[in-house]
Design an enzyme around this catalytic site. Sequence first.
Site, PDB file in Angstrom:
ATOM      1  N   ASP A   1       0.799  -1.210   0.000  1.00  0.00           N
ATOM      2  CA  ASP A   1       0.000   0.000   0.000  1.00  0.00           C
ATOM      3  C   ASP A   1       0.840   1.272   0.000  1.00  0.00           C
ATOM      4  OD1 ASP A   1      -2.863   1.258   0.753  1.00  0.00           O
ATOM      5  OD2 ASP A   1      -1.328   2.200   1.978  1.00  0.00           O
TER       6      ASP A   1
ATOM      7  N   ALA B   1      -4.790   2.560  -0.848  1.00  0.00           N
ATOM      8  CA  ALA B   1      -4.532   1.853  -2.106  1.00  0.00           C
ATOM      9  C   ALA B   1      -5.040   0.420  -2.037  1.00  0.00           C
ATOM     10  CB  ALA B   1      -3.042   1.877  -2.428  1.00  0.00           C
ATOM     11  N   ASP B   2      -4.766  -0.258  -0.935  1.00  0.00           N
ATOM     12  CA  ASP B   2      -5.266  -1.629  -0.755  1.00  0.00           C
ATOM     13  C   ASP B   2      -6.780  -1.681  -0.849  1.00  0.00           C
ATOM     14  OD1 ASP B   2      -2.951  -3.109  -0.426  1.00  0.00           O
ATOM     15  OD2 ASP B   2      -2.860  -2.799   1.731  1.00  0.00           O
ATOM     16  N   LEU B   3      -7.441  -0.812  -0.093  1.00  0.00           N
ATOM     17  CA  LEU B   3      -8.892  -0.880   0.010  1.00  0.00           C
ATOM     18  C   LEU B   3      -9.572  -0.504  -1.298  1.00  0.00           C
ATOM     19  CD1 LEU B   3      -9.333   0.650   3.575  1.00  0.00           C
ATOM     20  CD2 LEU B   3      -9.523  -1.749   2.915  1.00  0.00           C
TER      21      LEU B   3
ATOM     22  N   GLY C   1      -9.229  -3.238  -3.859  1.00  0.00           N
ATOM     23  CA  GLY C   1     -10.207  -4.278  -3.593  1.00  0.00           C
ATOM     24  C   GLY C   1     -11.592  -3.912  -4.086  1.00  0.00           C
TER      25      GLY C   1
END
Length: 395
Positions: free
Chosen positions: A140, A168-170, A173
């Site tokens: 991230d 960024a991760d969320l 997803g």
Amino acid sequence: MKQGTAKPLERFTVLDLTRVRSGPAAVRQFADWGARVIKIEDPGIRADDKPGGPTQVADYQNTHRNKQSIALNLKHPKGKALFLELVKQADVVVENYRPNVKHKLGIDYESLRQVNPRLVYASVSGFGQDGPYSLRPGLDQIAQGLSGMMSVTGEPGRGPMRAGIPVADLTAGLFCAIGILIALLEREQSGQGQWVHTSLLQAQLWMMDFQAMRWLMNKEVPAQSGNDHPTSSPTGVFPTRDGYMNIAAMGNDIFARLCKVLDRNDLISDERFLTVPLRAKFRADLNQAIAERTRLKTTEEWIDLMNEAGVPCGPILSMDQTFENPQVRHLGMASTLNHPKLGDIQIMGPAVNFSRSQRGELKPAPEHGEHTESVFAELGLSKEELAALRAEGVI
């Protein structure tokens, strides 16, 4: 009112090969709304998937709720064969390995579509499935830095700053989940699955939004502006008698309302503050004039006055205060589920509502391999066969 299904996605089966955060953030959207999600884990628990202290336990319960878990060694020929049997009956496979790993395992999209042409295969990576950075490890914060996010976050002169959440991760997803849903809708017409893929870098760049457009259209490099809005003023954090508050007085009309609430009508006709560009140019002077007034009353007093006048504003809360906020409580974002060992615990609820459909009962995150025997029993394996596979390290 017409009654909707309690589980709008219950007709779909998702095989979950993901771990850490970006992939599970995608899969959670399906688990929450009734899809059957089977989390496939190595027979040996990965360190980054194993709940450790209280923080990890809480995160694990939130990230992996509503799933089944099986232990399956995909590197073993028999393990791969069992996986392919599951693929035949699945609608979706989601993975967030580095791009080359799935090819080494022989479970890439081209391989799996030979088994199930209707399969929607979804991938989340750090930087994309190909290109010069594709094989680099992507996390991230690395994506936040590469996307320009950290260059516009924080106070001027203090150096780059990451966001306080794994944005960024969320968002990767969420984009992955959106892509899967689009592919499932398209499958209703074509009858064919397809490969959906996104990356932390793509998602974070998309989130740069108007900051990115300032460069793309105007060749303007955005800079850090701290708590102030990059282009509009007054929008930022202001001191009160007992703390701080947010005020967002964009546009001439709302600015005039703010000045009246502050009893500073002279600011409306001040030549420095006549237009939006001028207020941005003389932001420091304007912020100082506003702060001199906001320090005279408490946050709650100002919020009452400004809301009555139609000036956007709000408190700045800590996490405990946030979940005690009456609007947050009304929205039901803290959801309760019963865990067999932990008792009643609270996790985050979905951030979308439907007029008919409901998500159904929340179930705790599974223990490692908790459903191995029941899932493979559905494929027709006997207890003796399962015991033999376990002895071989397949499950």
